[in-house]
Design a protein around this motif. Structure first.
Motif, PDB file in Angstrom:
ATOM      1  N   GLU A 155       0.977  -1.213  -0.410  1.00 36.86           N
ATOM      2  CA  GLU A 155      -0.185   0.191   0.101  1.00 36.86           C
ATOM      3  C   GLU A 155       0.587   1.188  -0.118  1.00 36.86           C
ATOM      4  N   PHE A 156       2.382   1.211   0.304  1.00 33.99           N
ATOM      5  CA  PHE A 156       3.043   2.426   1.122  1.00 33.99           C
ATOM      6  C   PHE A 156       3.563   2.611  -0.568  1.00 33.99           C
ATOM      7  N   VAL A 157       3.957   1.844  -1.379  1.00 35.20           N
ATOM      8  CA  VAL A 157       4.213   1.838  -2.730  1.00 35.20           C
ATOM      9  C   VAL A 157       3.607   1.937  -3.551  1.00 35.20           C
ATOM     10  N   LYS A 158       1.947   1.721  -3.089  1.00 39.24           N
ATOM     11  CA  LYS A 158       1.157   1.953  -4.364  1.00 39.24           C
ATOM     12  C   LYS A 158       1.255   3.834  -4.050  1.00 39.24           C
ATOM     13  N   GLN A 159       0.705   4.737  -3.268  1.00 41.07           N
ATOM     14  CA  GLN A 159       0.946   4.963  -2.522  1.00 41.07           C
ATOM     15  C   GLN A 159       1.361   6.908  -2.919  1.00 41.07           C
ATOM     16  N   ASN A 160       2.654   5.805  -3.280  1.00 40.52           N
ATOM     17  CA  ASN A 160       3.948   6.937  -3.322  1.00 40.52           C
ATOM     18  C   ASN A 160       4.811   6.185  -4.263  1.00 40.52           C
ATOM     19  N   PRO A 161       4.448   6.851  -5.812  1.00 42.34           N
ATOM     20  CA  PRO A 161       5.200   5.574  -6.839  1.00 42.34           C
ATOM     21  C   PRO A 161       6.273   6.602  -7.357  1.00 42.34           C
ATOM     22  N   GLY A 162       6.697   7.792  -6.838  1.00 47.49           N
ATOM     23  CA  GLY A 162       8.490   7.930  -6.927  1.00 47.49           C
ATOM     24  C   GLY A 162       9.042   7.706  -6.422  1.00 47.49           C
ATOM     25  N   THR A 163       8.866   7.508  -5.280  1.00 45.07           N
ATOM     26  CA  THR A 163      10.070   6.799  -4.324  1.00 45.07           C
ATOM     27  C   THR A 163      10.023   5.051  -4.430  1.00 45.07           C
ATOM     28  N   VAL A 164      11.041   4.849  -5.280  1.00 39.54           N
ATOM     29  CA  VAL A 164      11.525   3.405  -5.299  1.00 39.54           C
ATOM     30  C   VAL A 164      12.029   2.319  -3.953  1.00 39.54           C
ATOM     31  N   MET A 165      11.130   1.234  -3.784  1.00 40.46           N
ATOM     32  CA  MET A 165      11.590   0.580  -2.521  1.00 40.46           C
ATOM     33  C   MET A 165      12.650  -0.589  -2.402  1.00 40.46           C
ATOM     34  N   TYR A 166      13.432  -0.345  -1.815  1.00 39.89           N
ATOM     35  CA  TYR A 166      14.797  -1.486  -2.477  1.00 39.89           C
ATOM     36  C   TYR A 166      13.647  -2.580  -0.775  1.00 39.89           C
ATOM     37  N   LEU A 167      13.782  -4.214  -0.668  1.00 34.59           N
ATOM     38  CA  LEU A 167      14.273  -5.095   0.660  1.00 34.59           C
ATOM     39  C   LEU A 167      15.646  -5.566   0.415  1.00 34.59           C
ATOM     40  N   LYS A 168      16.576  -5.818   1.589  1.00 36.74           N
ATOM     41  CA  LYS A 168      17.544  -5.929   1.242  1.00 36.74           C
ATOM     42  C   LYS A 168      17.771  -7.073   2.854  1.00 36.74           C
ATOM     43  N   PRO A 169      17.332  -8.716   2.521  1.00 39.01           N
ATOM     44  CA  PRO A 169      17.497  -9.179   3.701  1.00 39.01           C
ATOM     45  C   PRO A 169      19.112  -9.226   4.015  1.00 39.01           C
ATOM     46  N   ARG A 170      19.148  -9.976   5.297  1.00 34.14           N
ATOM     47  CA  ARG A 170      20.575 -10.017   5.519  1.00 34.14           C
ATOM     48  C   ARG A 170      20.664 -10.972   6.582  1.00 34.14           C
ATOM     49  N   ARG A 171      21.375 -12.293   6.818  1.00 33.43           N
ATOM     50  CA  ARG A 171      21.593 -12.314   8.250  1.00 33.43           C
ATOM     51  C   ARG A 171      22.379 -11.699   8.976  1.00 33.43           C
ATOM     52  N   HIS A 172      21.548 -11.899  10.642  1.00 31.88           N
ATOM     53  CA  HIS A 172      21.823 -11.606  11.994  1.00 31.88           C
ATOM     54  C   HIS A 172      22.752 -10.163  11.746  1.00 31.88           C
ATOM     55  N   ARG A 173      21.824  -8.929  11.569  1.00 33.46           N
ATOM     56  CA  ARG A 173      21.977  -7.897  10.886  1.00 33.46           C
ATOM     57  C   ARG A 173      21.006  -6.818  11.570  1.00 33.46           C
ATOM     58  N   SER A 174      21.436  -5.714  12.830  1.00 29.55           N
ATOM     59  CA  SER A 174      19.978  -5.221  12.861  1.00 29.55           C
ATOM     60  C   SER A 174      19.515  -4.251  11.615  1.00 29.55           C
ATOM     61  N   PRO A 175      18.184  -3.872  11.716  1.00 27.45           N
ATOM     62  CA  PRO A 175      17.144  -3.835  10.684  1.00 27.45           C
ATOM     63  C   PRO A 175      17.938  -1.573   9.981  1.00 27.45           C
ATOM     64  N   VAL A 176      17.727  -1.495   9.506  1.00 22.82           N
ATOM     65  CA  VAL A 176      18.384  -0.298   8.628  1.00 22.82           C
ATOM     66  C   VAL A 176      17.635   0.186   7.894  1.00 22.82           C
ATOM     67  N   LEU A 177      17.002   1.334   7.828  1.00 17.05           N
ATOM     68  CA  LEU A 177      16.531   2.359   6.842  1.00 17.05           C
ATOM     69  C   LEU A 177      17.685   3.298   6.253  1.00 17.05           C
ATOM     70  N   VAL A 178      17.605   2.862   4.812  1.00 15.51           N
ATOM     71  CA  VAL A 178      18.663   4.206   3.951  1.00 15.51           C
ATOM     72  C   VAL A 178      17.972   4.355   3.287  1.00 15.51           C
ATOM     73  N   ALA A 179      18.106   6.213   3.114  1.00 13.06           N
ATOM     74  CA  ALA A 179      16.948   7.035   1.908  1.00 13.06           C
ATOM     75  C   ALA A 179      17.808   7.802   0.884  1.00 13.06           C
ATOM     76  N   GLU A 180      18.072   7.556  -0.185  1.00 12.00           N
ATOM     77  CA  GLU A 180      18.581   8.282  -0.808  1.00 12.00           C
ATOM     78  C   GLU A 180      18.004   9.300  -1.320  1.00 12.00           C
ATOM     79  N   TYR A 181      18.689  10.866  -1.609  1.00 10.31           N
ATOM     80  CA  TYR A 181      17.756  11.615  -2.377  1.00 10.31           C
ATOM     81  C   TYR A 181      17.855  11.853  -3.387  1.00 10.31           C
ATOM     82  N   LEU A 182      17.535  13.139  -4.368  1.00  6.55           N
ATOM     83  CA  LEU A 182      18.333  13.678  -5.442  1.00  6.55           C
ATOM     84  C   LEU A 182      19.864  14.424  -5.160  1.00  6.55           C
TER      85      LEU A 182
END
Length: 180
Positions: free
Chosen positions: A55-82
């Protein structure tokens, strides 16, 4: 000088050139959610992905969302801007709602680092009078009225006119005088 200003950069407001004229261009280019599939501290991120991501991706088509599963690591959000800015935020032990709020916050940012904004104007003696609003000098009894009120169409402090005073003195109704 406050303690905060020792560590936070200061500068002027920088806005993307003519953003909003013609059409709005969201400044967040892409976001990457890095998370672990098994650890408990990524549970909120996994719940967000399972329930809210589509639903979030449908509401915000201008922002690309990548999912990167990693083993035994804390969750992180990385945002890249224009503008080339890149922000990193830890989502460790957050609930699904908190993850949604942080993702939405970083989606709406412009990618500039947090800073103390300078003004072009400066005053050594700032005003002590306070801010003016349209309701500053209105009588407080208007707060208790039920609307619509016909009596509010005329000013409350209106003095009687000269013709009203004369008609009261001589007892002549005002409607009869105006018909002459």
């Amino acid at each position: 000088m406050s303690q905060l200003s020792l560590f936070v950069k200061s500068g002027f407001v920088k806005a993307p050139l003519a953003n909003g004229i013609g059409r709005y261009v969201p400044q967040c280019q892409r976001m990457t959610l890095k998370f672990c599939l098994g650890w408990g501290n990524s549970r909120g991120v996994r719940d967000f992905i399972q329930h809210d991501l589509i639903e979030f991706v449908k509401q915000n088509p201008g922002t690309v969302m990548y999912l990167k599963p990693r083993r035994h690591r804390s969750p992180v959000l990385v945002a890249e801007y224009l503008n080339g800015g890149r922000e990193w935020f830890s989502l460790n032990d957050m609930t699904r709602e908190e993850v949604y709020k942080w993702v939405d916050l970083y989606r709406t940012k412009a990618g500039y680092p947090d800073m103390h904004f300078k003004n072009y104007q400066h005053s050594d003696i700032p005003s002590i009078q306070g801010y003016w609003t349209p309701f500053t000098n209105k009588p407080a009894d208007r707060n208790m009225l039920e609307f619509p009120q016909n009596s509010l169409n005329t000013p409350l402090n209106l003095k009687p006119s000269t013709s009203e005073i004369i008609s009261k003195l001589y007892g002549e109704p005002q409607e009869q005088r105006s018909s002459r």
